[in-house]
Motif scaffolding. Structure first.
Motif, mmCIF file in Angstrom:
data_model
loop_
_atom_site.group_PDB
_atom_site.id
_atom_site.type_symbol
_atom_site.label_atom_id
_atom_site.label_comp_id
_atom_site.label_asym_id
_atom_site.label_seq_id
_atom_site.Cartn_x
_atom_site.Cartn_y
_atom_site.Cartn_z
ATOM 1 N N LEU A 28 0.961 -1.109 -0.070
ATOM 2 C CA LEU A 28 -0.120 -0.068 -0.006
ATOM 3 C C LEU A 28 0.917 1.285 -0.207
ATOM 4 C CD1 LEU A 28 -2.995 -0.185 2.388
ATOM 5 C CD2 LEU A 28 -2.766 0.090 0.004
ATOM 6 N N TYR A 35 -0.149 7.644 0.414
ATOM 7 C CA TYR A 35 -1.289 6.971 1.288
ATOM 8 C C TYR A 35 -1.125 7.502 2.809
ATOM 9 C CZ TYR A 35 -2.950 3.132 4.248
ATOM 10 O OH TYR A 35 -3.900 2.572 5.200
ATOM 11 N N GLY A 60 -13.512 -3.175 5.090
ATOM 12 C CA GLY A 60 -12.080 -3.511 4.332
ATOM 13 C C GLY A 60 -11.072 -2.945 5.145
ATOM 14 N N SER A 62 -8.370 -4.430 6.099
ATOM 15 C CA SER A 62 -6.971 -4.932 6.106
ATOM 16 C C SER A 62 -6.466 -5.351 7.233
ATOM 17 C CB SER A 62 -6.241 -4.270 5.019
ATOM 18 O OG SER A 62 -6.792 -4.148 3.805
ATOM 19 N N ASP A 84 -13.629 -7.230 7.553
ATOM 20 C CA ASP A 84 -12.796 -7.687 6.392
ATOM 21 C C ASP A 84 -13.094 -9.038 6.156
ATOM 22 O OD1 ASP A 84 -10.093 -6.249 4.895
ATOM 23 O OD2 ASP A 84 -10.464 -8.466 4.365
ATOM 24 N N ASN A 85 -13.160 -9.584 4.634
ATOM 25 C CA ASN A 85 -13.407 -10.897 4.675
ATOM 26 C C ASN A 85 -12.103 -12.065 4.090
ATOM 27 O OD1 ASN A 85 -13.177 -10.317 2.046
ATOM 28 N ND2 ASN A 85 -14.628 -11.133 1.073
ATOM 29 N N GLU A 109 -16.214 -11.036 7.846
ATOM 30 C CA GLU A 109 -17.330 -11.147 7.135
ATOM 31 C C GLU A 109 -17.433 -10.403 5.740
ATOM 32 O OE1 GLU A 109 -20.402 -12.101 8.430
ATOM 33 O OE2 GLU A 109 -20.072 -12.092 10.558
ATOM 34 N N ASP A 110 -18.408 -10.898 5.047
ATOM 35 C CA ASP A 110 -18.567 -10.071 3.879
ATOM 36 C C ASP A 110 -19.379 -8.802 4.071
ATOM 37 O OD1 ASP A 110 -19.617 -9.617 1.121
ATOM 38 O OD2 ASP A 110 -18.361 -11.246 0.505
ATOM 39 N N LEU A 111 -18.691 -7.640 3.363
ATOM 40 C CA LEU A 111 -19.353 -6.530 3.682
ATOM 41 C C LEU A 111 -21.124 -6.498 3.103
ATOM 42 C CD1 LEU A 111 -16.636 -4.115 2.228
ATOM 43 C CD2 LEU A 111 -17.345 -4.609 4.761
ATOM 44 N N ASN A 125 -11.439 2.665 2.803
ATOM 45 C CA ASN A 125 -10.304 3.148 1.895
ATOM 46 C C ASN A 125 -9.884 2.156 1.017
ATOM 47 O OD1 ASN A 125 -10.299 5.956 2.718
ATOM 48 N ND2 ASN A 125 -9.041 5.460 4.357
ATOM 49 N N TYR A 126 -10.214 2.299 -0.330
ATOM 50 C CA TYR A 126 -9.619 1.530 -1.326
ATOM 51 C C TYR A 126 -10.427 0.076 -1.330
ATOM 52 C CZ TYR A 126 -6.520 5.242 -1.209
ATOM 53 O OH TYR A 126 -5.805 6.471 -0.929
HETATM 54 C C1 SAM Z 1 -7.000 -2.379 -0.716
HETATM 55 S S1 SAM Z 1 -7.563 -3.050 0.568
HETATM 56 C C2 SAM Z 1 -8.105 -1.907 1.867
HETATM 57 C C3 SAM Z 1 -6.977 -1.035 2.122
HETATM 58 C C4 SAM Z 1 -7.246 -0.472 3.822
HETATM 59 N N1 SAM Z 1 -8.570 0.018 3.888
HETATM 60 C C5 SAM Z 1 -6.181 0.429 4.244
HETATM 61 O O1 SAM Z 1 -6.332 1.614 4.015
HETATM 62 O O2 SAM Z 1 -5.163 0.003 5.004
HETATM 63 C C6 SAM Z 1 -9.165 -3.962 0.470
HETATM 64 C C7 SAM Z 1 -9.753 -4.940 1.626
HETATM 65 O O3 SAM Z 1 -11.148 -4.874 1.463
HETATM 66 C C8 SAM Z 1 -11.131 -6.504 1.731
HETATM 67 N N2 SAM Z 1 -12.385 -6.677 0.888
HETATM 68 C C9 SAM Z 1 -12.861 -6.606 -0.418
HETATM 69 N N3 SAM Z 1 -14.021 -7.160 -0.564
HETATM 70 C C10 SAM Z 1 -14.468 -7.400 0.425
HETATM 71 C C11 SAM Z 1 -15.923 -7.817 0.971
HETATM 72 N N4 SAM Z 1 -16.879 -8.048 0.094
HETATM 73 N N5 SAM Z 1 -16.262 -7.979 2.123
HETATM 74 C C12 SAM Z 1 -15.105 -7.565 2.967
HETATM 75 N N6 SAM Z 1 -13.993 -7.386 2.848
HETATM 76 C C13 SAM Z 1 -13.610 -7.042 1.406
HETATM 77 C C14 SAM Z 1 -9.980 -7.194 1.227
HETATM 78 O O4 SAM Z 1 -9.939 -8.341 1.917
HETATM 79 C C15 SAM Z 1 -8.890 -6.023 1.720
HETATM 80 O O5 SAM Z 1 -8.486 -6.292 2.969
#
Ligand code: SAM
Ligand code: PRE
Length: 236
Positions: A28, A35, A60, A62, A84-85, A109-111, A125-126
């Motif tokens: 990142l 960042y 998300g 991370s 986060d999943n 969990e899935d969002l 974020n992202y």
């Molecule tokens: C780019 S990273 C986020 C970076 C973090 N927000 C930061 O600023 O350090 C995206 C994250 O979203 C999670 N993610 C993606 N799709 C998801 C979903 N449907 N449900 C839960 N988490 C999800 C991924 O596992 C990943 O850890």
């Protein structure tokens, strides 16, 4: 650990698996221009809206860096929840929270599958960029519905330009940035291929429209570097 994930030839699409999670903080820092500054702004603006016992969700999350930084900079007692999943990410998040002595509830969990009740602040974020467009609009509506009045949603995204020529210039500039961070042309090309159809960026205008369509009263850009933007959305 240094990110070398794309030094070898890719065999699958981009995933937040064990390999990516093990180098994620470095990835990142070297892949998202400014960042740290984006994270500092996320936290500073968030703090303007927070009071004791408010609930803060990071969708998300991370490795939980944003929630840990928020906790370090807040004088208030906050209920911090990271979702986060990716189990690999959450394992790192749990270790970091423990090491920094920060209390965060981490949910694997899935969002799409859970609610974020009584939220005063939602950060993402992202992450929306990894949600399929139709699902993304629904998710943003859910975010709006779960926020208390006076709540805010702060999110960052990789963005594209609606102008083709400028869009190509954005990508060239971004790849120059990646080279300054030590990534080779091969690594850049490999990651680009792995992210194809996995990371789906919107334009600034599309992001703002999605937010206003969900019901938010106000949305603006807090920070932007070429193809990376941070937005703040307010529910009155
Ligand atoms: C780019 S990273 C986020 C970076 C973090 N927000 C930061 O600023 O350090 C995206 C994250 O979203 C999670 N993610 C993606 N799709 C998801 C979903 N449907 N449900 C839960 N988490 C999800 C991924 O596992 C990943 O850890
Ligand atoms: O490296 C890229 O091309 C990126 O888009 C960076 C990016 C992101 O914006 O989410 C892509 C995947 C990783 O999650 C880390 C950063």
């Amino acid at each position: 650990m240094t990110d070398k994930v794309f030094e070898k030839s890719i065999t699958k699409q981009f995933e937040f698996d064990e390999e990516v999670a093990s180098v994620f903080d470095d990835m990142l820092n070297r892949s998202v221009p400014f960042y740290k500054e984006m994270q500092r702004l996320t936290i500073n603006f968030a703090l303007n809206y927070l009071e004791n016992n408010d609930r803060v969700y990071d969708l998300g999350c991370s490795t939980a860096s944003t929630l840990i930084e928020l906790s370090k900079h807040s004088s208030k007692k906050l209920n911090l929840i990271g979702i986060d999943n990716s189990p690999a990410m959450l394992a790192r998040a749990a270790n970091k929270c423990k090491a920094f002595g920060v209390e965060v509830k981490l949910l694997n969990e899935d969002l799409h599958n859970i609610e974020y009740p009584e939220a005063k602040l939602i950060i993402s974020n992202y992450t929306l960029q990894f949600i399929r467009p139709l699902q993304r609009e629904k998710l943003v509506k859910k975010i709006y519905d779960n926020l208390k009045p006076g709540g805010v949603f702060i999110f960052s995204e990789k963005v594209i330009s609606s102008d083709k020529v400028l869009g190509k210039q954005y990508i060239d500039e971004y790849y120059e940035f990646k080279k300054t961070q030590g990534y080779s042309e091969y690594e850049i090309a490999q990651k680009r291929e792995a992210l194809e159809n996995v990371l789906i960026p919107y334009t600034d205008e599309e992001n703002k429209k999605m937010i206003l369509d969900a019901g938010f009263d106000h949305c603006e850009t807090l920070f932007k570097w070429v193809n990376f933007a941070t937005f703040i959305a307010i529910k009155k």
